[in-house]
Every structure is written in C-alpha cells, then in structure tokens.
Enzyme design. Structure first.
Site, PDB file in Angstrom:
ATOM      1  N   ASP A  26       0.832  -1.214   0.000  1.00 17.79           N
ATOM      2  CA  ASP A  26       0.000   0.000   0.000  1.00 17.79           C
ATOM      3  C   ASP A  26       0.866   1.262   0.000  1.00 17.79           C
ATOM      4  O   ASP A  26       1.972   1.260   0.534  1.00 17.79           O
ATOM      5  CB  ASP A  26      -0.918  -0.023   1.235  1.00 17.79           C
ATOM      6  N   HIS A  43       2.288   3.413  -9.025  1.00 14.74           N
ATOM      7  CA  HIS A  43       2.099   1.971  -9.286  1.00 14.74           C
ATOM      8  C   HIS A  43       3.279   1.423 -10.085  1.00 14.74           C
ATOM      9  O   HIS A  43       3.751   0.319  -9.841  1.00 14.74           O
ATOM     10  CB  HIS A  43       0.790   1.725 -10.040  1.00 14.74           C
ATOM     11  N   LEU A 137      10.644 -20.644  -5.281  1.00 17.50           N
ATOM     12  CA  LEU A 137       9.680 -19.775  -4.581  1.00 17.50           C
ATOM     13  C   LEU A 137       8.281 -19.870  -5.202  1.00 17.50           C
ATOM     14  O   LEU A 137       8.138 -19.848  -6.420  1.00 17.50           O
ATOM     15  CB  LEU A 137      10.171 -18.313  -4.671  1.00 17.50           C
TER      16      LEU A 137
HETATM   17  C1  IPE Z   1      -5.331  -2.646  -0.022  1.00 15.53           C
HETATM   18  O1  IPE Z   1      -5.035  -1.307  -0.229  1.00 15.53           O
HETATM   19  C2  IPE Z   1      -5.362  -3.381  -1.331  1.00 15.53           C
HETATM   20  C3  IPE Z   1      -4.074  -3.564  -1.977  1.00 15.53           C
HETATM   21  C4  IPE Z   1      -2.918  -3.216  -1.516  1.00 15.53           C
HETATM   22  C5  IPE Z   1      -4.130  -4.239  -3.242  1.00 15.53           C
HETATM   23  P1  IPE Z   1      -6.178  -0.230  -0.365  1.00 15.53           P
HETATM   24  O2  IPE Z   1      -5.505   1.087  -0.567  1.00 15.53           O
HETATM   25  O3  IPE Z   1      -7.158  -0.632  -1.408  1.00 15.53           O
HETATM   26  O4  IPE Z   1      -6.890  -0.313   1.054  1.00 15.53           O
HETATM   27  P2  IPE Z   1      -7.797   0.728   1.814  1.00 15.53           P
HETATM   28  O5  IPE Z   1      -8.819   1.241   0.840  1.00 15.53           O
HETATM   29  O6  IPE Z   1      -6.891   1.840   2.283  1.00 15.53           O
HETATM   30  O7  IPE Z   1      -8.370  -0.040   2.958  1.00 15.53           O
HETATM   31  C1  IPE Z   2      -1.636   0.228  -3.300  1.00 11.50           C
HETATM   32  O1  IPE Z   2      -1.405   1.580  -3.331  1.00 11.50           O
HETATM   33  C2  IPE Z   2      -1.827  -0.372  -4.671  1.00 11.50           C
HETATM   34  C3  IPE Z   2      -3.192  -0.804  -4.971  1.00 11.50           C
HETATM   35  C4  IPE Z   2      -4.178  -0.824  -4.126  1.00 11.50           C
HETATM   36  C5  IPE Z   2      -3.448  -1.236  -6.320  1.00 11.50           C
HETATM   37  P1  IPE Z   2      -2.602   2.609  -3.348  1.00 11.50           P
HETATM   38  O2  IPE Z   2      -3.002   2.857  -4.761  1.00 11.50           O
HETATM   39  O3  IPE Z   2      -3.698   2.179  -2.456  1.00 11.50           O
HETATM   40  O4  IPE Z   2      -1.908   3.905  -2.770  1.00 11.50           O
HETATM   41  P2  IPE Z   2      -2.470   4.879  -1.660  1.00 11.50           P
HETATM   42  O5  IPE Z   2      -2.822   4.040  -0.487  1.00 11.50           O
HETATM   43  O6  IPE Z   2      -3.661   5.559  -2.244  1.00 11.50           O
HETATM   44  O7  IPE Z   2      -1.336   5.808  -1.396  1.00 11.50           O
HETATM   45 MG    MG Z   3      -4.103   2.434  -0.496  1.00  4.14          MG
END
Ligand code: IPE
Ligand code: IPE
Ligand code: MG
Length: 252
Positions: A26, A43, A137
């Site tokens: 995240d 990303h 792995l």
């Molecule tokens: C969790 O992150 C999902 C992934 C890392 C794929 P999110 O950014 O979607 O989670 P929330 O919305 O903060 O809970």
């Molecule tokens: C996690 O990073 C990746 C996915 C959920 C695909 P985020 O896109 O949730 O990034 P933040 O949390 O908004 O910074």
């Molecule tokens: Mg996020």
C-alpha cells in the site's frame, strides 16, 4: 561486521524464519502525489519494489510470497486508474515470464480473474502453466482478491460436494475448509506486512491469518526495499508465537 541473514539468526536463536510472507503493498498513490505526479506513476515504481521483494525472498529462502496487488474493492477507483493497473499487470506478466523461468519461481494468481479482460486472463493462465513445474519460490499474486470472496467460494465448493454425496457434512473440519480456499495446499501465512501506514487488513486473507504475525510500516510501497523487508523479518523472529499457549519458561 557483515550483516547476518535471517536464516543464520534462525539457527542461532532456535527460532524459525517465516516460510510464508504475505504483503499488503500500500501507498503507491501517496508516494506519487508527494512528488506531484499521477497515482499511476506510483504503481509503476511499485512494480520495482515487487521485484526487490521477490529477490529478497529468494536470497532468504522463503518458501511462499503472497502479494496483494488488487482487491475486490479496488474496482471503486476511477476507471483510468483501473485500466492503467490492468495494463501494468499485463506488462509485468509478459516481461517477467523469462525471469520466472530463470529463477525457478512458480506463479499463481489468487482471486476471481474472470473479471479481467480476455487478454489478461490468457496471460495469467499462460504464466501459471509455464511455471507450474518450477519448485523454487511460490509467488502468489492476489488480484481481484477478497478474503470474504475466498471464504464464500470455498463454501460453494464444499456445498456442491455435499450435495453430490462426495463429502459428508460431519467430516467438514477446519482443515477441510482450508483445503477449498484459494491458498489450499500452501503452508500457513507466518507474517503479514502492510506498508503505507494504515493498520487494517482491507479484506486480504481473512481465514488464513488467524494466527499470523502482523507487521505495519509507514514506508510507502515504492520505497520498500531489502532493508525494510529484513526489519520485518527481524521483528518476526524476535516475537514469541504462542498459539493460545503460555509463554515459554514461565513459572506456573
Ligand atoms: C489494499 O489497499 C489493497 C491492496 C494493496 C491491493 P487499499 O488502498 O485498497 O486499502 P484501503 O482502501 O486503504 O483499505
Ligand atoms: C496500493 O497503493 C496499490 C493498490 C491498491 C493497487 P494505493 O493505490 O492504495 O496507494 P495509496 O494508499 O492511495 O497511497
Ligand atoms: Mg491504499
């Protein structure tokens, strides 16, 4: 003095290393925004951190790495971001297949991939098939994955078997149930790492993490590297897992 790997720590302290690590990757969007860039830039950088996490897992002899790439709730995002993520996933699969083979990695995607376009589904199946005999792995990518979905799909399969008379309802144990989850046949999840500072599970593995150790770090996913990974492993090794029992050597 050279830093010892977690494997050596393990032998010294008679504690075991995590064999199965699951990561909630995240913080990509915030990482990009902090640099005044679009979320998709984060990303793309995140993909580099994925490669670093895989490299670390191989060097440190982890058996399974499960990465949360796209949740069943991430469809709530703007269409542009979703489309860009799908393209990135496709590009990552196509460009990394040679490395999956070279490093003997077995790839498995967990989640309902029928939501993805045909091209991406084909690329996923192809990568899974090509790497299916690799015995290094195990790399699980959770894509369109939800812990609640996993539990429901497991229940549906079980009901189907009960209806057909293949499975007796009285024989449904916790172990039986686990076998129908998308992570069936895999070692239990020892450690869950979440980057990005949030302290929640966000519908990742639910059933599977009942006794996993949880490690949260403020590091945003694109900044994740082998130092951060090692810190999480060190934290894991320093903990005492009791599984409901008592502390070791405690006066009774
Ligand atoms: C969790 O992150 C999902 C992934 C890392 C794929 P999110 O950014 O979607 O989670 P929330 O919305 O903060 O809970
Ligand atoms: C996690 O990073 C990746 C996915 C959920 C695909 P985020 O896109 O949730 O990034 P933040 O949390 O908004 O910074
Ligand atoms: Mg996020």
């Amino acid at each position: 003095m050279e830093r010892k790997s977690s494997l050596e720590y393990n032998e010294k302290n008679h504690k075991y290393n995590p064999r199965h690590v699951a990561i909630i990757m995240d913080g990509n969007g915030r990482w990009a925004n902090k640099k005044g860039k679009m979320r998709i830039f984060g990303h793309k950088e995140g993909f580099k951190a994925v490669k670093e996490a895989i490299r670390f897992s191989i060097i440190n002899d982890l058996k399974i790495l499960t990465l949360y790439a796209f949740s069943s709730e991430n469809w709530n995002r703007p269409l542009f971001e979703i489309k860009s993520l799908m393209e990135l996933f496709y590009y990552a699969l196509e460009s990394e297949i040679k490395n999956l083979k070279k490093y003997n990695i077995r790839l498995k995607v967990i989640g309902d991939i029928t939501y993805f376009n045909k091209k991406l589904q084909k690329s996923i199946r192809n990568a899974e098939q090509i790497t299916s005999n690799n015995n290094g792995l195990i790399l699980n990518i959770a894509a369109n994955y939800g812990g609640r979905w996993d539990i429901i799909q497991s229940i549906k399969k079980i009901i189907c078997k009960v209806q057909k008379g293949i499975l007796n309802i009285n024989n449904i144990q916790e172990k039986t149930f686990s076998e129908y989850l998308s992570t069936s046949k895999l070692l239990p999840v020892d450690l869950v790492i979440r980057t990005g500072g949030e302290k929640r599970i966000s519908n990742f593995l639910l059933w599977q993490i009942a006794y996993s150790e949880l490690y949260f770090t403020d590091v945003l996913w694109p900044d994740f590297n082998h130092y951060v990974f090692q810190q999480a492993i060190d934290a894991f090794i320093s903990r005492e897992r009791r599984f409901g029992g008592c502390k070791k050597n405690e006066k009774q």
